[in-house]
Design a protein around this motif. Sequence first.
Motif, PDB file in Angstrom:
ATOM      1  N   GLN A  81       0.825  -1.214   0.000  1.00 11.31           N
ATOM      2  CA  GLN A  81       0.000   0.000   0.000  1.00 11.31           C
ATOM      3  C   GLN A  81       0.858   1.262   0.000  1.00 11.31           C
ATOM      4  N   GLY A  82       2.137   1.112  -0.305  1.00 12.07           N
ATOM      5  CA  GLY A  82       3.017   2.274  -0.398  1.00 12.07           C
ATOM      6  C   GLY A  82       3.701   2.676   0.893  1.00 12.07           C
ATOM      7  N   VAL A  83       3.507   1.911   1.963  1.00 16.85           N
ATOM      8  CA  VAL A  83       4.105   2.265   3.247  1.00 16.85           C
ATOM      9  C   VAL A  83       5.627   2.160   3.173  1.00 16.85           C
ATOM     10  N   GLY A  84       6.129   1.052   2.664  1.00 11.39           N
ATOM     11  CA  GLY A  84       7.569   0.862   2.546  1.00 11.39           C
ATOM     12  C   GLY A  84       8.203   1.907   1.653  1.00 11.39           C
ATOM     13  N   LYS A  85       7.575   2.173   0.540  1.00 12.49           N
ATOM     14  CA  LYS A  85       8.090   3.178  -0.396  1.00 12.49           C
ATOM     15  C   LYS A  85       8.141   4.558   0.273  1.00 12.49           C
ATOM     16  N   ALA A  86       7.109   4.906   1.036  1.00 23.61           N
ATOM     17  CA  ALA A  86       7.071   6.193   1.730  1.00 23.61           C
ATOM     18  C   ALA A  86       8.163   6.277   2.789  1.00 23.61           C
ATOM     19  N   LEU A  87       8.410   5.182   3.504  1.00 21.02           N
ATOM     20  CA  LEU A  87       9.470   5.168   4.514  1.00 21.02           C
ATOM     21  C   LEU A  87      10.842   5.368   3.864  1.00 21.02           C
ATOM     22  N   VAL A  88      11.101   4.661   2.764  1.00 16.50           N
ATOM     23  CA  VAL A  88      12.391   4.795   2.077  1.00 16.50           C
ATOM     24  C   VAL A  88      12.554   6.214   1.534  1.00 16.50           C
ATOM     25  N   SER A  89      11.496   6.768   0.979  1.00 15.68           N
ATOM     26  CA  SER A  89      11.552   8.133   0.456  1.00 15.68           C
ATOM     27  C   SER A  89      11.860   9.141   1.568  1.00 15.68           C
ATOM     28  N   ALA A  90      11.207   8.986   2.717  1.00  8.63           N
ATOM     29  CA  ALA A  90      11.444   9.886   3.848  1.00  8.63           C
ATOM     30  C   ALA A  90      12.866   9.739   4.380  1.00  8.63           C
ATOM     31  N   MET A  91      13.375   8.502   4.412  1.00  4.69           N
ATOM     32  CA  MET A  91      14.749   8.293   4.878  1.00  4.69           C
ATOM     33  C   MET A  91      15.731   8.917   3.891  1.00  4.69           C
ATOM     34  N   ASN A  92      15.469   8.787   2.608  1.00  6.15           N
ATOM     35  CA  ASN A  92      16.341   9.410   1.607  1.00  6.15           C
ATOM     36  C   ASN A  92      16.384  10.922   1.805  1.00  6.15           C
ATOM     37  N   ALA A  93      15.244  11.523   2.155  1.00  8.88           N
ATOM     38  CA  ALA A  93      15.204  12.969   2.417  1.00  8.88           C
ATOM     39  C   ALA A  93      16.073  13.310   3.637  1.00  8.88           C
ATOM     40  N   ARG A  94      16.001  12.482   4.676  1.00  6.36           N
ATOM     41  CA  ARG A  94      16.842  12.706   5.862  1.00  6.36           C
ATOM     42  C   ARG A  94      18.319  12.608   5.489  1.00  6.36           C
ATOM     43  N   PHE A  95      18.628  11.594   4.684  1.00  5.00           N
ATOM     44  CA  PHE A  95      20.019  11.425   4.255  1.00  5.00           C
ATOM     45  C   PHE A  95      20.493  12.653   3.473  1.00  5.00           C
ATOM     46  N   ARG A  96      19.670  13.166   2.569  1.00  5.79           N
ATOM     47  CA  ARG A  96      20.055  14.344   1.778  1.00  5.79           C
ATOM     48  C   ARG A  96      20.299  15.548   2.683  1.00  5.79           C
ATOM     49  N   GLN A  97      19.461  15.728   3.710  1.00  5.82           N
ATOM     50  CA  GLN A  97      19.629  16.839   4.651  1.00  5.82           C
ATOM     51  C   GLN A  97      20.987  16.773   5.357  1.00  5.82           C
ATOM     52  N   ARG A  98      21.519  15.582   5.474  1.00  5.87           N
ATOM     53  CA  ARG A  98      22.784  15.388   6.189  1.00  5.87           C
ATOM     54  C   ARG A  98      23.960  15.202   5.239  1.00  5.87           C
ATOM     55  N   ASN A  99      23.759  15.568   3.992  1.00  5.16           N
ATOM     56  CA  ASN A  99      24.824  15.530   2.992  1.00  5.16           C
ATOM     57  C   ASN A  99      25.405  14.136   2.765  1.00  5.16           C
ATOM     58  N   VAL A 100      24.558  13.131   2.837  1.00  7.82           N
ATOM     59  CA  VAL A 100      24.985  11.769   2.538  1.00  7.82           C
ATOM     60  C   VAL A 100      25.248  11.682   1.034  1.00  7.82           C
ATOM     61  N   LEU A 101      26.383  11.107   0.676  1.00  8.25           N
ATOM     62  CA  LEU A 101      26.789  11.042  -0.725  1.00  8.25           C
ATOM     63  C   LEU A 101      26.181   9.852  -1.465  1.00  8.25           C
ATOM     64  N   LYS A 102      25.939   8.756  -0.754  1.00  7.46           N
ATOM     65  CA  LYS A 102      25.392   7.555  -1.397  1.00  7.46           C
ATOM     66  C   LYS A 102      24.501   6.824  -0.411  1.00  7.46           C
ATOM     67  N   VAL A 103      23.386   6.305  -0.920  1.00  5.50           N
ATOM     68  CA  VAL A 103      22.464   5.518  -0.101  1.00  5.50           C
ATOM     69  C   VAL A 103      22.601   4.059  -0.510  1.00  5.50           C
ATOM     70  N   LEU A 104      22.772   3.209   0.488  1.00  7.64           N
ATOM     71  CA  LEU A 104      22.949   1.782   0.251  1.00  7.64           C
ATOM     72  C   LEU A 104      21.974   0.985   1.115  1.00  7.64           C
ATOM     73  N   ILE A 105      21.759  -0.255   0.729  1.00  3.46           N
ATOM     74  CA  ILE A 105      20.963  -1.179   1.526  1.00  3.46           C
ATOM     75  C   ILE A 105      21.955  -2.035   2.303  1.00  3.46           C
ATOM     76  N   ALA A 106      21.770  -2.154   3.603  1.00  7.67           N
ATOM     77  CA  ALA A 106      22.660  -2.990   4.403  1.00  7.67           C
ATOM     78  C   ALA A 106      22.569  -4.414   3.873  1.00  7.67           C
ATOM     79  N   GLY A 107      23.675  -4.913   3.346  1.00  9.41           N
ATOM     80  CA  GLY A 107      23.683  -6.231   2.705  1.00  9.41           C
ATOM     81  C   GLY A 107      23.774  -7.345   3.721  1.00  9.41           C
ATOM     82  N   ASP A 108      22.655  -7.936   4.033  1.00  8.35           N
ATOM     83  CA  ASP A 108      22.640  -9.126   4.872  1.00  8.35           C
ATOM     84  C   ASP A 108      21.572 -10.065   4.336  1.00  8.35           C
ATOM     85  N   LYS A 109      21.583 -11.284   4.841  1.00  9.38           N
ATOM     86  CA  LYS A 109      20.662 -12.294   4.299  1.00  9.38           C
ATOM     87  C   LYS A 109      19.199 -11.905   4.502  1.00  9.38           C
TER      88      LYS A 109
END
Length: 140
Positions: A81-109
């Motif tokens: 229903q778009g909840v996950g997508k909205a959470l990722v989008s909001a986190m990306n906005a937080r990352f941009r505010q903090r001058n994060v250069l690259k967004v990655l997914i924590a690689g685990d199983k």
Amino acid sequence: MQIRSFQLSDYRSVAELLKEVLSEECCEETMGAFARQLSWDSELVLVASIDDVIAGVLIGTIDQQKGYVYRIAVHKEYQRQGVGKALVSAMNARFRQRNVLKVLIAGDKHNEVLRPFYEALGLAPVDFARPSRPLAIVAG
């Protein structure tokens, strides 16, 4: 739907959500990482609420100008229903505010099973990586 920073009053609902949605092993790892991230930077723990019900949670972290999506969990009733997508989008906005250069997914199983979800958001397999400062440290 409202996306906001985690508040202490959310703890029980978030813990129940993680226990319900994640495998037992994943939940154990995530609860430890969740506590550590709250002590480091609680602004990178986001919750999605719908009608005052916690529908999803995303735990992120920043390590050396890289932003990591560590764990995402959405209540079964609110999936697709778009909840996950909205959470990722909001986190990306937080990352941009903090001058994060690259967004990655924590690689685990545990995140591997969500690869189709992340790829649908435009993240390539190369975007799966391990942070140098792990959130989940399994006691042994």
